[in-house]
Design an enzyme around this catalytic site. Structure first.
Site, mmCIF file in Angstrom:
data_model
loop_
_atom_site.group_PDB
_atom_site.id
_atom_site.type_symbol
_atom_site.label_atom_id
_atom_site.label_comp_id
_atom_site.label_asym_id
_atom_site.label_seq_id
_atom_site.Cartn_x
_atom_site.Cartn_y
_atom_site.Cartn_z
ATOM 1 N N LYS A 128 39.079 44.691 55.113
ATOM 2 C CA LYS A 128 40.230 44.413 54.238
ATOM 3 C C LYS A 128 41.203 43.542 55.003
ATOM 4 C CE LYS A 128 41.733 45.466 50.119
ATOM 5 N NZ LYS A 128 40.980 45.863 48.916
ATOM 6 N N ASP A 168 42.659 40.838 45.915
ATOM 7 C CA ASP A 168 43.255 42.165 45.739
ATOM 8 C C ASP A 168 44.649 41.880 45.161
ATOM 9 O OD1 ASP A 168 42.716 45.185 46.567
ATOM 10 O OD2 ASP A 168 44.805 44.820 47.073
HETATM 11 P P1 NDP Z 1 47.282 42.189 40.654
HETATM 12 O O1 NDP Z 1 48.065 41.494 41.695
HETATM 13 O O2 NDP Z 1 46.516 41.399 39.678
HETATM 14 O O3 NDP Z 1 48.226 43.170 39.815
HETATM 15 C C1 NDP Z 1 48.924 44.190 40.459
HETATM 16 C C2 NDP Z 1 49.713 44.957 39.413
HETATM 17 O O4 NDP Z 1 50.208 46.158 40.004
HETATM 18 C C3 NDP Z 1 50.913 44.191 38.899
HETATM 19 O O5 NDP Z 1 51.198 44.598 37.594
HETATM 20 C C4 NDP Z 1 52.005 44.644 39.873
HETATM 21 O O6 NDP Z 1 53.313 44.538 39.349
HETATM 22 C C5 NDP Z 1 51.637 46.096 40.084
HETATM 23 N N1 NDP Z 1 52.090 46.515 41.412
HETATM 24 C C6 NDP Z 1 51.688 46.017 42.601
HETATM 25 N N2 NDP Z 1 52.336 46.599 43.616
HETATM 26 C C7 NDP Z 1 53.163 47.481 43.055
HETATM 27 C C8 NDP Z 1 54.104 48.388 43.585
HETATM 28 N N3 NDP Z 1 54.312 48.503 44.919
HETATM 29 N N4 NDP Z 1 54.774 49.166 42.687
HETATM 30 C C9 NDP Z 1 54.555 49.059 41.353
HETATM 31 N N5 NDP Z 1 53.687 48.202 40.803
HETATM 32 C C10 NDP Z 1 53.015 47.427 41.641
HETATM 33 O O7 NDP Z 1 46.329 43.196 41.442
HETATM 34 P P2 NDP Z 1 45.000 43.913 40.956
HETATM 35 O O8 NDP Z 1 45.075 44.245 39.514
HETATM 36 O O9 NDP Z 1 43.854 43.138 41.464
HETATM 37 O O10 NDP Z 1 45.053 45.256 41.816
HETATM 38 C C11 NDP Z 1 45.610 46.461 41.323
HETATM 39 C C12 NDP Z 1 45.053 47.621 42.119
HETATM 40 O O11 NDP Z 1 43.625 47.655 41.974
HETATM 41 C C13 NDP Z 1 45.303 47.577 43.624
HETATM 42 O O12 NDP Z 1 45.432 48.895 44.112
HETATM 43 C C14 NDP Z 1 44.018 46.982 44.177
HETATM 44 O O13 NDP Z 1 43.801 47.352 45.514
HETATM 45 C C15 NDP Z 1 43.003 47.643 43.246
HETATM 46 N N6 NDP Z 1 41.700 47.002 43.154
HETATM 47 C C16 NDP Z 1 41.576 45.684 42.800
HETATM 48 C C17 NDP Z 1 40.321 45.127 42.672
HETATM 49 C C18 NDP Z 1 40.115 43.731 42.217
HETATM 50 O O14 NDP Z 1 38.960 43.337 42.060
HETATM 51 N N7 NDP Z 1 41.152 42.951 41.968
HETATM 52 C C19 NDP Z 1 39.109 45.903 42.975
HETATM 53 C C20 NDP Z 1 39.356 47.292 43.255
HETATM 54 C C21 NDP Z 1 40.609 47.776 43.354
HETATM 55 P P3 NDP Z 1 54.291 43.395 39.907
HETATM 56 O O15 NDP Z 1 53.845 42.126 39.273
HETATM 57 O O16 NDP Z 1 55.648 43.832 39.475
HETATM 58 O O17 NDP Z 1 54.149 43.396 41.397
HETATM 59 O O1 2IT Z 2 39.581 47.067 46.566
HETATM 60 C C1 2IT Z 2 38.590 46.370 46.263
HETATM 61 O O2 2IT Z 2 37.471 46.857 46.129
HETATM 62 C C2 2IT Z 2 38.790 44.929 46.035
HETATM 63 N N1 2IT Z 2 39.931 44.468 46.108
HETATM 64 C C3 2IT Z 2 37.623 44.039 45.770
HETATM 65 C C4 2IT Z 2 36.985 43.607 47.051
HETATM 66 C C5 2IT Z 2 35.882 42.588 46.929
HETATM 67 O O3 2IT Z 2 35.360 42.239 47.986
HETATM 68 O O4 2IT Z 2 35.531 42.163 45.827
#
Ligand code: NDP
Ligand code: 2IT
Length: 447
Positions: A128, A168
């Site tokens: 990561k 992420d």
């Molecule tokens: P994005 O950047 O696309 O979206 C993040 C969302 O979460 C936004 O709505 C953001 O709001 C909100 N957010 C982020 N930080 C905070 C915080 N500290 N407090 C409140 N709201 C917050 O990210 P993703 O959708 O990709 O990721 C969301 C979650 O999913 C994370 O935990 C990530 O690790 C996990 N994840 C993502 C994967 C992927 O493929 N993208 C895979 C597996 C897990 P704001 O705009 O106000 O910051």
């Molecule tokens: O938390 C996660 O699994 C991710 N942000 C996706 C990682 C990846 O390599 O696609």
């Protein structure tokens, strides 16, 4: 609490060495508690210090990222990459750009990623990375300059057979494009060194949808096995409004549910008629705006300041899809009191440990992130396969593979949960199932 003296001592040592690293210690504790019984049954593992070795990252890199903003001012950020475990494949895991990013957060995410990637059954180790750079309010050119500077250091640590980063929080298609372009420029090679790439330069169809879709596929299996029900007719609350939240909303809706709320870090929207996802996509994916804007475009929708109020909305299924520790014990109790039958994690470690334990003990479905959000990285694994083969599969092909992988992950975690004595304990189930493969590979490869 730990049952064995051995686990207790390992954790105490870890706490001493990583003092103050709250998120990392939280993840390490949860995992150690889940797998201590399994380790106790395998004295050879204990002898070879597999748990101690598993908890220690293979490599942790921190570096300086200097870039120039649109006003010509110099800016200094901190970059990270943890290469946690490579026993079953090259390091693999996302990059997070958020001002809260620090060593503790990167290490917790890296550790979780090791088990998650093992669960996918694909050959990927765990890693990561990220930076405390805040992409919010930055111009495209500023983001580009940051990404180029970040990659100018990161490139020496990664490679298609070494370490393959992805997106992420704060890292989507735009950022991956800038990072890929800079890697290619420096190395003079076109390889699958990053996933989540654009479709014109080696990205996989369905990678954008994969985490949210995969979450719903996993939840669907859990609803069937543990409550003999489905998404059909259910009311769903989803936190966040980024990549994971948007595509969880899309799939849950396709499966017959009504999603009534989404949020960002400022507040949440409630739409009793069901979220209009086209409006959300326009605001978030095209305009990079705030979720508050939704109420200006959809009649009858409400906006409330403060993101945590979202858990007071009555729902059948809650899906935390924003960030770590966004759901605590009191909030979980409120959800259950209001009739919630399932909490399905899309974000990484969104539920505090006591809250997760409460759900499991009270036979509420709890799907742990490392299993239920593994669809994103699984599809990244499929992107790596397509890049190696130098061909690309159709959306349907990738989606079908993703679905199969999520069903397998559910079955593997459910089997271990049943063996642990509580079929609702998918947390232990996922930790044990993920750990077994990594531990065996580590032992086979010696020190
Ligand atoms: P994005 O950047 O696309 O979206 C993040 C969302 O979460 C936004 O709505 C953001 O709001 C909100 N957010 C982020 N930080 C905070 C915080 N500290 N407090 C409140 N709201 C917050 O990210 P993703 O959708 O990709 O990721 C969301 C979650 O999913 C994370 O935990 C990530 O690790 C996990 N994840 C993502 C994967 C992927 O493929 N993208 C895979 C597996 C897990 P704001 O705009 O106000 O910051
Ligand atoms: O938390 C996660 O699994 C991710 N942000 C996706 C990682 C990846 O390599 O696609």
């Amino acid at each position: 609490m730990f049952k064995t003296e051995y686990a207790k001592n390992v954790y105490a040592e870890l706490e001493k060495k990583n003092a103050g690293e709250k998120e990392f210690l939280q993840a390490a504790k949860e995992i150690t508690e889940s797998i201590e019984d399994y380790i106790a049954k395998n004295p050879k593992m204990q002898e070879q210090k597999i748990l101690e070795r598993f908890l220690e990252p293979e490599r942790f890199v921190q570096f300086k990222v200097v870039w120039v903003d649109d006003k010509g001012q110099f800016q200094v950020n901190r970059g990270f990459r943890v290469q946690y475990n490579s026993a079953i494949g090259p390091y693999k895991g996302g990059l997070r750009l958020h001002p809260s990013v620090n060593a503790s957060i990167i290490k917790f995410l890296g550790l979780e990623q090791v088990l998650k990637n093992s669960l996918t059954t694909l050959p990927m180790g765990g890693g990561k990375g990220g930076s405390d750079f805040d992409p919010k309010g930055k111009s495209d050119n500023e983001v580009m300059r940051f990404c180029q500077s970040f990659m100018t250091e990161l490139y020496r640590h990664i490679g298609p057979d070494t370490d393959v980063p992805a997106g992420d929080i704060g890292v989507g298609g735009r950022e991956i494009g800038y990072l890929f372009g800079q890697y290619k420029r420096i190395r003079d090679e076109f390889t699958g060194v990053l996933t989540g790439k654009g479709l014109t330069y080696g990205g996989s169809l369905a990678r954008t949808q994969a985490t949210g879709y995969g979450l719903c596929y996993y939840a669907q299996e859990a609803l069937k096995a543990l409550k003999n029900t489905s998404f059909e007719g259910k009311t769903v609350v989803i936190s966040g409004s980024g990549n994971v939240a948007i595509y969880a909303t899309e799939k849950a809706t396709q499966l017959g549910a009504k999603v009534v709320a989404l949020s960002d870090s400022n507040g949440y929207i409630y739409d009793k008629n069901g979220i209009n996802l086209d409006v959300v996509k326009q605001i978030k994916e095209v305009e990079r705006g705030r979720i508050k804007e939704y109420v200006n475009r959809v009649n009858g929708a409400e906006y409330h300041d403060g993101c945590r109020g979202i858990w007071t909305i009555k729902c059948d299924i809650a899906m935390p899809c924003a960030t770590q520790n966004e759901l605590n014990l009191d909030e979980v109790k409120t959800l259950v009191k209001n009739g919630c039958i399932a909490v399905c994690e899309g974000a990484n470690m969104p539920t505090e440990l006591e809250a997760a334990k409460y759900l499991i003990a009270n036979k509420v479905i709890f799907t742990p992130a490392k299993a239920s959000n593994a669809g994103g990285v699984a599809t990244s694994g499929l992107e790596m396969s397509q890049n190696s083969l130098r061909l690309s599969w159709s959306f349907e092909e990738v989606d079908e593979k993703l679905h199969g992988i999520m069903v397998n992950i559910f079955n593997a975690s459910y089997k271990e949960a049943v063996e642990s004595g509580n079929p609702f304990d998918l947390l232990t189930g996922a930790n044990v199932a993920g750990f077994k493969k990594v531990a065996e590979a580590m032992m086979a490869q010696a020190i």
